[in-house]
Design an enzyme around this catalytic site. Structure first.
Site, PDB file in Angstrom:
ATOM      1  N   HIS A 142      -8.483  -2.707  -2.126  1.00 58.57           N
ATOM      2  CA  HIS A 142      -8.252  -1.400  -1.492  1.00 58.57           C
ATOM      3  C   HIS A 142      -6.836  -0.915  -1.748  1.00 58.57           C
ATOM      4  O   HIS A 142      -5.957  -1.682  -2.149  1.00 58.57           O
ATOM      5  CB  HIS A 142      -8.526  -1.444   0.020  1.00 58.57           C
ATOM      6  CG  HIS A 142      -7.644  -2.371   0.794  1.00 58.57           C
ATOM      7  ND1 HIS A 142      -8.006  -3.661   1.107  1.00 58.57           N
ATOM      8  CD2 HIS A 142      -6.402  -2.214   1.338  1.00 58.57           C
ATOM      9  CE1 HIS A 142      -7.033  -4.242   1.811  1.00 58.57           C
ATOM     10  NE2 HIS A 142      -6.051  -3.384   1.958  1.00 58.57           N
ATOM     11  N   HIS A 154       0.331  -0.022   0.726  1.00 57.11           N
ATOM     12  CA  HIS A 154       0.196  -1.227  -0.097  1.00 57.11           C
ATOM     13  C   HIS A 154      -1.061  -1.183  -0.947  1.00 57.11           C
ATOM     14  O   HIS A 154      -1.952  -0.344  -0.733  1.00 57.11           O
ATOM     15  CB  HIS A 154       0.224  -2.514   0.759  1.00 57.11           C
ATOM     16  CG  HIS A 154      -0.942  -2.713   1.669  1.00 57.11           C
ATOM     17  ND1 HIS A 154      -0.935  -2.344   2.996  1.00 57.11           N
ATOM     18  CD2 HIS A 154      -2.170  -3.254   1.470  1.00 57.11           C
ATOM     19  CE1 HIS A 154      -2.087  -2.661   3.557  1.00 57.11           C
ATOM     20  NE2 HIS A 154      -2.871  -3.202   2.651  1.00 57.11           N
ATOM     21  N   GLU A 209      -0.761  -6.940  -1.225  1.00 60.01           N
ATOM     22  CA  GLU A 209      -1.527  -7.879  -0.409  1.00 60.01           C
ATOM     23  C   GLU A 209      -2.466  -8.635  -1.348  1.00 60.01           C
ATOM     24  O   GLU A 209      -3.062  -8.044  -2.257  1.00 60.01           O
ATOM     25  CB  GLU A 209      -2.354  -7.098   0.628  1.00 60.01           C
ATOM     26  CG  GLU A 209      -3.210  -7.977   1.528  1.00 60.01           C
ATOM     27  CD  GLU A 209      -4.024  -7.179   2.566  1.00 60.01           C
ATOM     28  OE1 GLU A 209      -4.169  -5.956   2.393  1.00 60.01           O
ATOM     29  OE2 GLU A 209      -4.494  -7.803   3.535  1.00 60.01           O
TER      30      GLU A 209
END
Lengths: 134, 134
Positions: free
Chosen positions: B7, B79, B130
């Site tokens: 994502h 992010h 991440e």
């Protein structure tokens, strides 16, 4: 209306170092640099299984990402590109809803040889959005 | 090493307005808000055909994105999340190559119930990354 996430573009201060980091440290599939003089950038595409990361580095004196790198010397995420089926229909729908299209409002030919438009980041949560007709 | 882009997370100053914009103006498939008290955020996932957009809004007094929104009042891309097969092997490889892992270096359970780690943005072209084990 929007379809796939075509790519995430990251402006980088050192294109070779960023490409080497994605290839070696992150173990991704990294392409060759491509100069895009019409857009004032040199790009490297990183192929992920489901989308691409586009590394952007300024090309020429009037590069549109020079100012971004002046403000963000370490680099940063520059834009997201969503695919659309019909870029003129997408543009008209967005304008009807009050979103601002950057530049003349007429699509340009982007790094993949397809028509693109950019939307004003202030209208989209601070994100610069590119639309690409596929 | 890295696999799919799981994502792109966008911090937004008004979660309802951002969700409505993705649903109506951009015509995307927008999920329901989910509170993630362990992470100090309320999230809404937008399902694109190939990946997700995660809208982030602060939850609680110590939300890790409150400072980001103070600096970026219109919002912004917060992010990128890349998938990995083995998060501990990925962490060790990154540390061996000099990249900094945030926090204790031990994975936490992320918004999808899977182990996640964050990497220092200064080591990755200004991008907070991440890693999520899938």
């Amino acid at each position: 209306m929007i379809g796939r996430l075509n790519h995430v573009a990251i402006a980088v201060p050192d294109l070779d170092a960023a490409a080497a980091q994605y290839a070696t440290t992150l173990g991704a599939k990294v392409g060759a640099p491509q100069d895009e003089p019409d857009h004032g950038v040199t790009v490297i595409f990183i192929e992920l299984p489901n989308t691409k990361i586009e590394l952007l580095y300024p090309l020429g004196e009037d590069s549109p990402i020079k100012g971004f790198l002046d403000k963000n010397p370490s680099g940063g995420i520059h834009h997201l590109c969503y695919e659309v089926d019909d870029i003129l229909a997408a543009r008209d729908r967005l304008k009807d809803q009050g979103a601002r299209v950057l530049g003349t409002g007429e699509p340009k030919i982007g790094a993949h040889g397809k028509p693109v438009l950019f939307l004003h980041p202030k209208d989209f949560n601070g994100c610069l959005i590119e639309l690409e007709q596929v």
